[in-house]
Design a protein around this motif. Structure first.
Motif, PDB file in Angstrom:
ATOM      1  N   PRO A  14       9.541  -3.441  11.009  1.00  9.86           N
ATOM      2  CA  PRO A  14       8.246  -4.028  11.420  1.00  9.86           C
ATOM      3  C   PRO A  14       7.031  -3.210  11.919  1.00  9.86           C
ATOM      4  CG  PRO A  14      10.000  -4.362  13.125  1.00  9.86           C
ATOM      5  CD  PRO A  14      10.449  -3.785  12.140  1.00  9.86           C
ATOM      6  N   HIS A  15       5.951  -3.303  11.318  1.00  9.32           N
ATOM      7  CA  HIS A  15       4.874  -2.330  11.588  1.00  9.32           C
ATOM      8  C   HIS A  15       4.985  -0.943  11.640  1.00  9.32           C
ATOM      9  CE1 HIS A  15       0.683  -2.409  12.739  1.00  9.32           C
ATOM     10  NE2 HIS A  15       0.639  -3.891  12.384  1.00  9.32           N
ATOM     11  N   LEU A  16       6.375  -0.466  11.496  1.00  7.40           N
ATOM     12  CA  LEU A  16       6.606   1.012  11.416  1.00  7.40           C
ATOM     13  C   LEU A  16       5.784   1.441  10.532  1.00  7.40           C
ATOM     14  CD1 LEU A  16      10.158   1.889  11.755  1.00  7.40           C
ATOM     15  CD2 LEU A  16       8.516   2.601  13.221  1.00  7.40           C
ATOM     16  N   GLY A  17       5.158   2.885  10.714  1.00  6.49           N
ATOM     17  CA  GLY A  17       4.318   3.547   9.746  1.00  6.49           C
ATOM     18  C   GLY A  17       2.992   2.531   9.158  1.00  6.49           C
ATOM     19  N   CYS A  18       2.678   1.686  10.188  1.00  8.21           N
ATOM     20  CA  CYS A  18       1.427   1.311   9.948  1.00  8.21           C
ATOM     21  C   CYS A  18       0.392   1.182  10.839  1.00  8.21           C
ATOM     22  CB  CYS A  18       1.631  -0.076   9.139  1.00  8.21           C
ATOM     23  SG  CYS A  18      -0.119  -0.570   8.486  1.00  8.21           S
ATOM     24  N   PRO A  19      -0.572   2.028  10.833  1.00  5.07           N
ATOM     25  CA  PRO A  19      -1.581   2.005  11.900  1.00  5.07           C
ATOM     26  C   PRO A  19      -2.804   1.035  11.686  1.00  5.07           C
ATOM     27  CG  PRO A  19      -1.997   3.769  10.155  1.00  5.07           C
ATOM     28  CD  PRO A  19      -1.004   3.169   9.810  1.00  5.07           C
ATOM     29  N   ASN A  20      -2.422   0.331  10.429  1.00  4.33           N
ATOM     30  CA  ASN A  20      -3.488  -0.507  10.237  1.00  4.33           C
ATOM     31  C   ASN A  20      -3.433  -1.981  10.840  1.00  4.33           C
ATOM     32  OD1 ASN A  20      -5.528   0.110   8.101  1.00  4.33           O
ATOM     33  ND2 ASN A  20      -5.073  -2.171   7.289  1.00  4.33           N
ATOM     34  N   ASP A  21      -4.362  -2.636  10.899  1.00  8.49           N
ATOM     35  CA  ASP A  21      -4.478  -3.985  11.403  1.00  8.49           C
ATOM     36  C   ASP A  21      -5.277  -4.851  10.492  1.00  8.49           C
ATOM     37  OD1 ASP A  21      -3.060  -4.677  13.495  1.00  8.49           O
ATOM     38  OD2 ASP A  21      -4.333  -3.355  14.788  1.00  8.49           O
ATOM     39  N   CYS A  22      -4.559  -5.303   9.522  1.00  6.85           N
ATOM     40  CA  CYS A  22      -5.277  -6.175   8.532  1.00  6.85           C
ATOM     41  C   CYS A  22      -5.504  -7.357   9.120  1.00  6.85           C
ATOM     42  CB  CYS A  22      -4.312  -6.476   7.228  1.00  6.85           C
ATOM     43  SG  CYS A  22      -3.851  -5.123   6.221  1.00  6.85           S
ATOM     44  N   THR A  23      -6.342  -8.088   8.933  1.00  2.00           N
ATOM     45  CA  THR A  23      -6.835  -9.356   9.621  1.00  2.00           C
ATOM     46  C   THR A  23      -5.790 -10.466   9.534  1.00  2.00           C
ATOM     47  OG1 THR A  23      -7.919 -10.453   7.985  1.00  2.00           O
ATOM     48  CG2 THR A  23      -9.406  -8.872   9.487  1.00  2.00           C
ATOM     49  N   PHE A  24      -4.931 -10.384   8.820  1.00  2.00           N
ATOM     50  CA  PHE A  24      -4.125 -11.633   8.584  1.00  2.00           C
ATOM     51  C   PHE A  24      -2.732 -11.315   9.079  1.00  2.00           C
ATOM     52  CE2 PHE A  24      -4.439  -9.269   4.487  1.00  2.00           C
ATOM     53  CZ  PHE A  24      -3.055  -8.657   4.501  1.00  2.00           C
ATOM     54  N   CYS A  25      -2.681  -9.998   9.468  1.00  2.00           N
ATOM     55  CA  CYS A  25      -1.177  -9.517   9.719  1.00  2.00           C
ATOM     56  C   CYS A  25      -0.814  -9.259  11.228  1.00  2.00           C
ATOM     57  CB  CYS A  25      -1.034  -8.313   9.114  1.00  2.00           C
ATOM     58  SG  CYS A  25       0.617  -7.431   9.324  1.00  2.00           S
ATOM     59  N   ASN A  26       0.329  -9.914  11.742  1.00  2.00           N
ATOM     60  CA  ASN A  26       0.942  -9.480  12.935  1.00  2.00           C
ATOM     61  C   ASN A  26       2.450  -9.329  12.677  1.00  2.00           C
ATOM     62  OD1 ASN A  26       2.247  -9.196  15.146  1.00  2.00           O
ATOM     63  ND2 ASN A  26       1.273 -11.156  16.132  1.00  2.00           N
ATOM     64  N   GLN A  27       2.405  -8.223  12.038  1.00  2.00           N
ATOM     65  CA  GLN A  27       3.872  -7.644  11.260  1.00  2.00           C
ATOM     66  C   GLN A  27       5.307  -8.137  12.136  1.00  2.00           C
ATOM     67  OE1 GLN A  27       5.999  -7.453   8.391  1.00  2.00           O
ATOM     68  NE2 GLN A  27       4.004  -6.822   7.974  1.00  2.00           N
ATOM     69  N   LYS A  28       5.072  -7.999  13.426  1.00  4.48           N
ATOM     70  CA  LYS A  28       5.940  -8.030  14.315  1.00  4.48           C
ATOM     71  C   LYS A  28       6.429  -9.551  14.187  1.00  4.48           C
ATOM     72  CE  LYS A  28       4.064  -4.729  17.392  1.00  4.48           C
ATOM     73  NZ  LYS A  28       2.785  -4.809  17.146  1.00  4.48           N
ATOM     74  N   GLY A  65       8.580  -5.062   5.236  1.00  3.09           N
ATOM     75  CA  GLY A  65       7.440  -5.046   6.486  1.00  3.09           C
ATOM     76  C   GLY A  65       7.128  -3.750   6.931  1.00  3.09           C
ATOM     77  N   GLY A  66       6.100  -3.587   7.643  1.00  2.27           N
ATOM     78  CA  GLY A  66       5.475  -2.174   7.702  1.00  2.27           C
ATOM     79  C   GLY A  66       5.085  -1.632   6.451  1.00  2.27           C
ATOM     80  N   SER A  67       4.956  -0.234   6.584  1.00  2.00           N
ATOM     81  CA  SER A  67       4.598   0.357   5.531  1.00  2.00           C
ATOM     82  C   SER A  67       5.599   1.937   5.361  1.00  2.00           C
ATOM     83  CB  SER A  67       3.261   1.103   5.484  1.00  2.00           C
ATOM     84  OG  SER A  67       2.172  -0.077   5.582  1.00  2.00           O
ATOM     85  N   PHE A  68       6.651   1.701   4.622  1.00  2.00           N
ATOM     86  CA  PHE A  68       7.791   2.422   4.608  1.00  2.00           C
ATOM     87  C   PHE A  68       7.349   4.139   4.566  1.00  2.00           C
ATOM     88  CE2 PHE A  68      11.659   4.759   3.573  1.00  2.00           C
ATOM     89  CZ  PHE A  68      12.515   4.281   4.412  1.00  2.00           C
ATOM     90  N   THR A  99       5.543  -0.718   0.753  1.00  2.00           N
ATOM     91  CA  THR A  99       4.675   0.121   1.456  1.00  2.00           C
ATOM     92  C   THR A  99       3.246  -0.073   0.816  1.00  2.00           C
ATOM     93  OG1 THR A  99       4.417   2.446   2.003  1.00  2.00           O
ATOM     94  CG2 THR A  99       4.541   2.277  -0.306  1.00  2.00           C
ATOM     95  N   ARG A 100       2.222   0.685   1.433  1.00  2.00           N
ATOM     96  CA  ARG A 100       0.757   0.572   1.090  1.00  2.00           C
ATOM     97  C   ARG A 100       0.422   1.474   0.074  1.00  2.00           C
ATOM     98  NH1 ARG A 100      -3.000  -0.766   4.974  1.00  2.00           N
ATOM     99  NH2 ARG A 100      -4.315   0.993   4.226  1.00  2.00           N
ATOM    100  N   PRO A 101      -0.419   1.132  -0.849  1.00  2.00           N
ATOM    101  CA  PRO A 101      -1.174   2.034  -2.007  1.00  2.00           C
ATOM    102  C   PRO A 101      -1.584   3.208  -1.412  1.00  2.00           C
ATOM    103  CG  PRO A 101      -2.186  -0.181  -2.216  1.00  2.00           C
ATOM    104  CD  PRO A 101      -1.397  -0.265  -0.796  1.00  2.00           C
ATOM    105  N   LYS A 136      -9.974  -6.040   6.313  1.00  2.00           N
ATOM    106  CA  LYS A 136      -9.755  -4.934   6.698  1.00  2.00           C
ATOM    107  C   LYS A 136      -8.211  -4.126   6.025  1.00  2.00           C
ATOM    108  CE  LYS A 136     -12.280  -5.586  10.781  1.00  2.00           C
ATOM    109  NZ  LYS A 136     -12.359  -6.076  12.486  1.00  2.00           N
ATOM    110  N   ARG A 137      -8.123  -4.204   4.801  1.00  2.00           N
ATOM    111  CA  ARG A 137      -6.551  -3.512   4.356  1.00  2.00           C
ATOM    112  C   ARG A 137      -6.966  -1.834   4.391  1.00  2.00           C
ATOM    113  NH1 ARG A 137      -2.128  -4.954   3.491  1.00  2.00           N
ATOM    114  NH2 ARG A 137      -2.020  -3.635   1.610  1.00  2.00           N
ATOM    115  N   GLY A 138      -8.219  -1.619   4.495  1.00  2.00           N
ATOM    116  CA  GLY A 138      -8.084  -0.148   4.703  1.00  2.00           C
ATOM    117  C   GLY A 138      -7.899   1.093   3.387  1.00  2.00           C
TER     118      GLY A 138
HETATM  119  S1  SF4 Z   1      -0.192  -6.079   6.138  1.00  2.00           S
HETATM  120 FE1  SF4 Z   1       0.775  -4.306   5.890  1.00  2.00          FE
HETATM  121  S2  SF4 Z   1      -0.833  -2.663   5.819  1.00  2.00           S
HETATM  122 FE2  SF4 Z   1      -1.641  -4.576   6.927  1.00  2.00          FE
HETATM  123  S3  SF4 Z   1      -1.577  -4.266   8.883  1.00  2.00           S
HETATM  124 FE3  SF4 Z   1       0.345  -5.642   8.116  1.00  2.00          FE
HETATM  125  S4  SF4 Z   1       2.035  -3.963   7.704  1.00  2.00           S
HETATM  126 FE4  SF4 Z   1       0.010  -2.797   7.947  1.00  2.00          FE
END
Ligand code: SF4
Length: 264
Positions: A14-28, A65-68, A99-101, A136-138
């Motif tokens: 969960p949320h490991l490796g992802c410093p991002n905060d996409c508006t729809f995501c609460n990975q935890k 989950g997260g971005s491996f 993971t993320r692109p 805010k995908r980044g």
């Molecule tokens: S959707 Fe993926 S990239 Fe975006 S905040 Fe969640 S874990 Fe990170």
């Protein structure tokens, strides 16, 4: 000949490796897990699943989950090495990661190759840069193109995940995303209608009336069209919608992390 049953052993990072905060995501919330995963937990999960899975089935460990590939290298190696031991002793068949692109490059791919990863799923969500920016995908569509090509060039099986009903995304935008993805030749696709999850920016947009989720019917219709579109192009849609868990369930359930949903 009857095809072997294919089982996934899911391990959430969960949320490991992802410093991002996409508006729809609460990975935890999505993975229902907040603590940092270790090799002990990976081993425990694999062992538990192996007890109940048929010996002759095809078994795949999946880091979800997260971005491996955004996790620090040592941690990636710790997790991958643990799973890889089970490939070496013949108890599991393969590993997949999501993971993320923008977290794909040659060094990361070499590492995944070393530990027997077969499939890489990219969270694309949309190929429309305006929509990507809005949530805010980044990363951009260009990142998706580069990562997809590199993944295929290194001989991995490519997967794409796309979302339906993102803020300001229309049916046509989603069809265009599907058309763009087909050109990048993924083997598999997942379709995720947006869920409004607690403690996300999207929750605020929803409460303010700035975001209106799709109705159940609209979400089903859009998924259905995309399903047929991909299937005609011989791309397998392996999932539609997030898996329901204790936290990801009907918004009417007061313990649910979901505020509003588009599919039942
Ligand atoms: S959707 Fe993926 S990239 Fe975006 S905040 Fe969640 S874990 Fe990170």
């Amino acid at each position: 000949m009857k095809e072997r049953e294919h089982y996934i052993i899911p391990i959430f990072v969960p949320h490991l490796g992802c410093p991002n905060d996409c508006t729809f995501c609460n990975q935890k919330s999505i993975s229902g897990q907040t603590k940092r995963i270790t090799k002990v937990e990976v081993k425990k999960t694999i062992q538990e699943y192996l007890k109940s899975l048929k010996r002759e089935s095809y078994k795949e460990v999946a880091f979800f989950g997260g971005s491996f590939t955004g996790i620090e290298k040592e941690k990636q190696e710790e997790l991958l090495e643990t799973a890889y031991d089970y490939i070496k002793n013949g108890k599991i068949n393969s590993i997949r990661v999501s993971t993320r692109p923008d977290y794909i490059d040659k060094d990361r791919l070499k590492l995944l190759k070393k530990y027997g990863v077969k499939t890489i799923e990219l969270g694309v969500q949309s190929t429309n840069d305006y929509i990507l920016k809005k949530c805010k995908r980044g990363h951009t569509y260009e990142d998706v193109k580069k990562a997809s090509k590199l993944i295929r060039r290194y001989g991995f099986e490519l997967g794409h995940q796309m979302m339906i009903g993102l803020p300001e995304s229309t049916k046509l935008d989603e069809l265009n995303t599907a058309r763009d993805l087909v050109k990048l030749r993924p083997k598999i696709v997942r379709l995720y209608p947006v869920l409004v999850i607690k403690n996300t920016e999207l929750e605020k947009e929803y409460e303010n009336g700035d975001y209106e989720p799709l109705s159940v019917n609209q979400a089903v219709e859009r998924c259905k069209e995309l399903y047929y579109f991909f299937t005609k192009k011989k791309i397998t849609v392996i999932r539609m919608g997030l898996q329901s868990t204790d936290l990801i369930c009907s918004p009417e359930n007061e313990k649910s992390e979901v505020i509003a949903r588009t599919i039942s």
